[in-house]
Design a protein around this motif. Structure first.
Motif, mmCIF file in Angstrom:
data_model
loop_
_atom_site.group_PDB
_atom_site.id
_atom_site.type_symbol
_atom_site.label_atom_id
_atom_site.label_comp_id
_atom_site.label_asym_id
_atom_site.label_seq_id
_atom_site.Cartn_x
_atom_site.Cartn_y
_atom_site.Cartn_z
ATOM 1 N N LEU A 1 0.830 -1.180 -0.048
ATOM 2 C CA LEU A 1 -0.011 -0.181 -0.014
ATOM 3 C C LEU A 1 0.983 1.012 -0.160
ATOM 4 O O LEU A 1 0.602 2.207 -0.719
ATOM 5 N N ARG A 2 2.130 1.155 0.624
ATOM 6 C CA ARG A 2 2.948 2.426 0.814
ATOM 7 C C ARG A 2 3.413 2.355 -0.713
ATOM 8 O O ARG A 2 3.454 3.399 -1.041
ATOM 9 N N ALA A 3 3.797 1.359 -1.310
ATOM 10 C CA ALA A 3 4.318 1.492 -2.622
ATOM 11 C C ALA A 3 3.177 2.161 -3.410
ATOM 12 O O ALA A 3 3.407 3.010 -4.420
ATOM 13 N N GLU B 1 -5.824 9.867 -3.819
ATOM 14 C CA GLU B 1 -5.313 8.493 -3.993
ATOM 15 C C GLU B 1 -5.394 7.814 -2.613
ATOM 16 O O GLU B 1 -5.952 6.755 -2.355
ATOM 17 N N LEU B 2 -4.903 8.721 -1.711
ATOM 18 C CA LEU B 2 -5.039 8.347 -0.270
ATOM 19 C C LEU B 2 -6.415 7.968 0.363
ATOM 20 O O LEU B 2 -6.671 7.023 0.977
ATOM 21 N N GLN B 3 -7.479 8.894 -0.254
ATOM 22 C CA GLN B 3 -8.799 8.663 0.205
ATOM 23 C C GLN B 3 -9.381 7.521 -0.469
ATOM 24 O O GLN B 3 -10.168 6.593 -0.099
ATOM 25 N N ASN B 4 -8.841 7.322 -1.607
ATOM 26 C CA ASN B 4 -9.445 5.877 -2.648
ATOM 27 C C ASN B 4 -8.914 4.774 -1.613
ATOM 28 O O ASN B 4 -10.037 3.906 -1.666
ATOM 29 N N PHE B 5 -7.838 4.753 -1.237
ATOM 30 C CA PHE B 5 -7.681 3.341 -0.424
ATOM 31 C C PHE B 5 -8.177 3.482 0.797
ATOM 32 O O PHE B 5 -8.662 2.302 1.271
ATOM 33 N N VAL C 1 -4.133 3.692 9.525
ATOM 34 C CA VAL C 1 -3.013 4.367 10.168
ATOM 35 C C VAL C 1 -1.731 4.303 9.362
ATOM 36 O O VAL C 1 -1.018 5.428 9.204
ATOM 37 N N CYS C 2 -1.371 3.285 8.856
ATOM 38 C CA CYS C 2 -0.259 2.975 8.186
ATOM 39 C C CYS C 2 -0.339 3.850 6.998
ATOM 40 O O CYS C 2 0.969 4.406 6.516
ATOM 41 N N LEU C 3 -1.106 4.120 6.071
ATOM 42 C CA LEU C 3 -1.288 4.567 5.056
ATOM 43 C C LEU C 3 -1.338 6.425 5.373
ATOM 44 O O LEU C 3 -0.592 7.204 4.897
ATOM 45 N N LEU C 4 -2.012 6.596 6.523
ATOM 46 C CA LEU C 4 -1.965 7.972 7.124
ATOM 47 C C LEU C 4 -0.315 8.405 7.192
ATOM 48 O O LEU C 4 0.135 9.535 7.103
ATOM 49 N N GLN C 5 0.376 7.604 7.878
ATOM 50 C CA GLN C 5 1.624 7.648 8.217
ATOM 51 C C GLN C 5 2.658 7.859 7.024
ATOM 52 O O GLN C 5 3.491 8.617 7.171
ATOM 53 N N ALA C 6 2.130 6.997 6.240
ATOM 54 C CA ALA C 6 2.979 7.137 4.975
ATOM 55 C C ALA C 6 2.888 8.464 4.082
ATOM 56 O O ALA C 6 3.877 9.027 3.736
#
Length: 906
Positions: free
Chosen positions: A155-157, A167-171, A195-200
């Motif tokens: 997901l980070r990639a 794109e973040l909102q999409n995930f 949280v992982c996505l928001l941190q990234a």
């Protein structure tokens, strides 16, 4: 089948290992999986987001790992037997492995260790075998951790490919369904991944904040609700995610603060602003979150946050309900001005969500939010609710009742103001409008009136509400609702409004009035286009009769009502106003608002308005200081060409006007109008006209000279013939009228006039009456004869029969006064009845025809001495084409019957 979901083929871990190695630098391997851009990212997210634990590790994976971990312990055994034993053992322990992995997700290592002790079971004999089984569990846990780590790396990639809020909102949207799961481990994994996505995003120097989050309110709402989760670890993780989100929003507000990535100072700043997570005081955390994030939210984002809290109330969890309540309270207290333009959308969504919210506490929270919203924006909330489909469902009705209770508690009348304003509008049925707002307002008012606390406010609005509803009934008669996809077969617009009228009357304690209108069929009259004004008048009369409360206020309200509005508005107001003139308070009205107003209505193009104005003027005839008698000619002229029923209704109290009249012509024009109605096709109109005529004659004295003798004489024959209709009620009124006429004329009519016997069974009575008229009132018999001839063409067989009998006997006694020309006319008229479809008419017409022919031949051959008969004209007069009187009467009757039978066949 999802790649992440097990159940067929090899497990997820095995398929992942085929494509990429799970090492610390596995990010590059994960990137290689993504070659399809945004679409591929969506597909992978859909496949990987569920992270359902029972599907992450399949039975094949468990079997392969178990074989590897126990190979040495079972080297002395047959390999195939060892594999079979492990396979069976793994299958038996699989149910205990699942809870273990759930505890891993919640970081509950203490419970995991206890479970590990229990995995061995009492049947194990060697410590080595027990240790190897623990190793299997450890490897399963390791596989799970590697899978989750791989997902996060992937997901980070993916996010690094397009580092922007959209794109973040999409995930994050893909994770939303699992953030509200009933299973704690699923909620935990969804929150951790978010949280992982928001941190990234927060730590990525390339993350672009030039664009805003498209659905920031939804994201904040989801995380804030999880802060109140009963599982503390989920709440802590959700709070951590909000820290990163706040950092992103702060950097977007002040871009210069983000230098490369989030610094340690910048990361600590959200903790100071949003506060530290407090497991026992999560509502305080949520309140502070909404307050702090509110500065970043646009109106539509704030509405999304509010609606996210409302939608979450479908969950029956008390913790979620409390969290939602906190969010709603903060928004509606601190940021209500931001959502003013979004009120229609919010109300519509609340209504649609209510049907799925069954928990009583949750419904109370929703209604509380609705009340707070209405307190600030009542007009907007009411207007939005008026657009709910009709008929109102249970949820919409409950929302109206809740608003009514809130307004009553606050001693406010704003809600009734809004509804009254809509009720005063004419409904529209244009194609672009799916709802008829005035009709919806009537339905809403019906629900408001059901609230007992609203009595005081309703009393204040009662006159205006009643008149607006009555006019609205007139508007909705025959109105068809537009098709908006809702079944409305059970909804009749006019009946819907009448129901509200009934509820309003009962609310005001008008029980007697309600019952009186019910007995007279008044509610049905109200919903009829032709009878509406009669229904309004019936209601007004009942209210006057029982001295209904607030009636004087309605009277003064109607004064301006008569001057404005369209046809339906004026007609309804006039019908009510005319009946209220019977009130004692009505005499206080200035002349310009009473007499002159009604006098103006005499020239109205609507005949119903004209008739109502005449009725109102007659009501005021006995008022002191009102000169109504001079208006009689104008009143009668206005009734010319008006339907007979309207005329008799307008003149129902005509006796009042006779008290002030001193000119015979005034009475004559009234009686002439009534005589025209003696022959109306409707028996009710005939009966009413004859009754009114009798009452007028009764009030007249011969010495007053108010009624001309000609007017009385002209009514004798019509009344005499209508006695033979066969209607007892009508016959009684005719008899009374004839008695009054004989009193005025100072005649003494024979007793046969009023004995009630049918002439066709008692021909001697007709003979006696005709003999009396010829003998006592010879000067008027020619007029009587001419009047009776008019009834030979009546549409009623009974009148044709009575007229033929009367003419036959009258001519027989008038033999010396008849002329050949008159006999010829009468003979031809009677001959036309010989083919009448009614057999009795044929028979008695034939008998009368014989009597006329007998007189004709007597005159022709000089057997009767004529009075004032011109001999020249008699000789030159052409004889009728009938055989002489020598022919027997019985043969005449047979001929008549034969002719009637032939006519019936053809």
């Amino acid at each position: 089948m999802n790649p992440v979901h097990g159940g067929e083929g090899s497990g997820t871990a095995l398929r992942l290992q085929e494509h990429t190695s799970m090492t610390q630098d596995g990010e590059e391997g994960t990137k290689s999986l993504v070659t399809g851009g945004e679409a591929s990212a969506d597909v992978l997210m859909t496949q990987l987001c569920p992270l359902r634990l029972e599907e992450v590790v399949t039975k094949n994976a468990l079997y392969m790992m178990a074989c590897r971990s126990t190979a040495q312990a079972t080297s002395e055994e047959n390999p195939s037997e060892a594999c079979g034993t492990i396979r069976q053992d793994v299958g038996e322990k699989e149910d205990k492995v699942q809870p273990a992995l759930e505890m891993v997700a919640l970081n509950d290592w203490k419970k995991l260790k206890e479970l590990g002790k229990d995995v061995s079971g009492p049947g194990q004999k060697t410590n080595s075998f027990h240790s190897q089984k623990l190793m299997v569990v450890k490897q399963i846990v390791d596989l799970y951790n590697q899978t989750v780590d791989a997902l996060e790396v992937m997901l980070r990639a993916l996010l690094s490919e397009k580092p922007n809020p959209a794109e973040l909102q999409n995930f994050l949207d893909h994770l939303a369904p699992w953030m509200t799961s009933e299973k704690a481990h699923e909620r935990a994994r969804a929150v951790i991944t978010s949280v992982c996505l928001l941190q990234a995003a927060a730590e990525s120097p390339q993350f672009c904040m030039s664009h805003k989050f498209p659905r920031l309110g939804l994201l904040i709402g989801r995380l804030a609700l999880r802060v109140g989760d009963p599982e503390k670890e989920i709440g802590r993780q959700a709070m951590e995610g909000l820290y990163f989100l706040y950092s992103l929003m702060w950097c977007q507000k002040e871009p210069e603060r983000k230098m490369g990535s989030v610094t340690a100072v910048l990361h600590q700043m959200p903790q100071k602003i949003l506060g530290i997570y407090k497991p026992t005081r999560t509502c305080e955390n949520i309140s502070e979150i909404v307050k702090r994030f509110g500065q970043f939210l646009s109106p539509d984002q704030m509405a999304d946050l509010l609606l996210t809290a409302v939608e979450s109330l479908k969950e029956a969890s008390e913790s979620t309900i409390e969290a939602s309540k906190t969010i709603l309270n903060v928004i509606l207290e601190k940021y209500k001005q931001k959502i003013q333009m979004e009120v229609p959308k919010i109300v519509d969504r609340i209504h649609s969500q209510l049907r799925a919210i069954h928990h009583s506490h949750a419904r109370q929270v929703v209604m509380m939010a609705l009340c707070l919203l209405a307190h600030a924006f009542l007009e907007e909330v009411s207007t939005a609710l008026l657009k709910c489909p009709l008929p109102l469902d249970r949820d919409a009705a409950g929302m109206w009742r809740t608003l009514a209770k809130t307004e009553a508690i606050c001693h406010s009348h704003r809600l009734l103001d809004v509804l009254l304003k809509e009720l005063q509008e004419r409904p529209s049925t244009s194609e672009d409008r799916a709802f008829i707002i005035p009709l919806a307002a009537a339905s809403a008012l019906c629900e408001v009136l059901s609230v007992s606390m609203c009595t005081q406010a309703v009393t204040r609005f009662y006159p205006r509400l009643l008149m607006a509803l009555l006019v609205q009934v007139h508007y909705t008669i025959g109105l068809s609702l537009p098709d908006s996809g809702v079944s409305r077969k059970e909804l009749i617009p006019a009946c819907c409004v009448v129901k509200t009228v009934k509820t309003l009357l009962l609310k005001m304690g008008c029980h007697y009035e309600f019952t009186a209108v019910e007995k007279e069929g008044g509610w049905e009259l109200l919903t009829s286009s032709e009878e509406h004004h009669r229904g309004v008048g019936l209601l007004a009369r009942a209210m006057v009769h029982y001295s209904c409360c607030q009636l004087w206020r309605i009277l003064y309200l109607l004064v301006p009502f008569l001057e404005r509005g369209d046809k339906q508005h004026k007609l309804t107001a006039m019908a009510f106003f005319v009946e209220l003139l019977h009130m004692p308070q009505a005499k206080r009205l200035p002349e310009k608002y009473s007499v002159l107003r009604l006098l103006k209505g005499l020239t109205d193009p609507d005949p119903v308005i004209r008739a109502l104005c005449v009725k109102g003027l007659i009501t005021m005839a006995d008022w002191p200081g009102k000169e109504i008698k001079v208006l009689v000619p104008a009143m009668i002229n206005s009734l010319c060409g008006v339907d007979g029923r309207l005329v008799v209704e307008a003149l129902a109290d005509v006796k009042k006007i006779l008290r002030g009249l001193d000119v015979a012509s005034y009475v004559g024009c009234i009686t002439s109008l009534l005589r025209l109605l003696f022959d109306d096709e409707r028996v009710s109109v005939r009966s009413a006209a004859i009754s009114l005529f009798g009452k007028m004659v009764k009030k007249v004295k011969k010495t007053q000279g108010l009624m001309k003798e000609e007017d009385v004489l002209d009514s004798l024959i019509p009344l005499l013939l209508h006695l033979q209709e066969g209607n007892p009620d009508l016959a009684e009124k005719c008899k009374n009228a004839l008695d009054e006429c004989s009193r005025v004329l100072e005649w003494r009519l024979p007793k046969q006039v009023g004995n009630g016997k049918a002439w066709h069974n008692h021909q001697e009575d007709v003979d006696e009456i005709c003999q009396y008229l010829v003998k006592k009132h010879q000067e008027n018999v020619q007029k009587f004869l001419f009047q009776s001839q008019c009834y030979l063409s009546s549409t009623q067989p009974s009148l044709r029969r009575a007229a033929a009998m009367f003419i036959g006997f009258l001519v027989m006694h008038m033999d010396s006064m008849m002329r050949m020309k008159d006999l010829d006319i009468i003979s031809n008229a009677l001959a036309g009845l010989l083919h009448d479809p009614e057999a009795s008419v044929c028979i008695f017409a034939a008998q009368a025809h014989d009597r006329v022919l007998a007189i004709y031949w007597k005159l022709k051959y000089g057997l009767v001495e004529q009075h004032k008969v011109n001999s020249d004209s008699a000789e030159k007069h052409k004889s009728p084409p009938n055989p002489p009187a020598t022919e027997g009467t019985s043969s005449r009757l047979c001929n008549a019957l034969n002719l009637w039978k032939l006519a019936a066949k053809h």
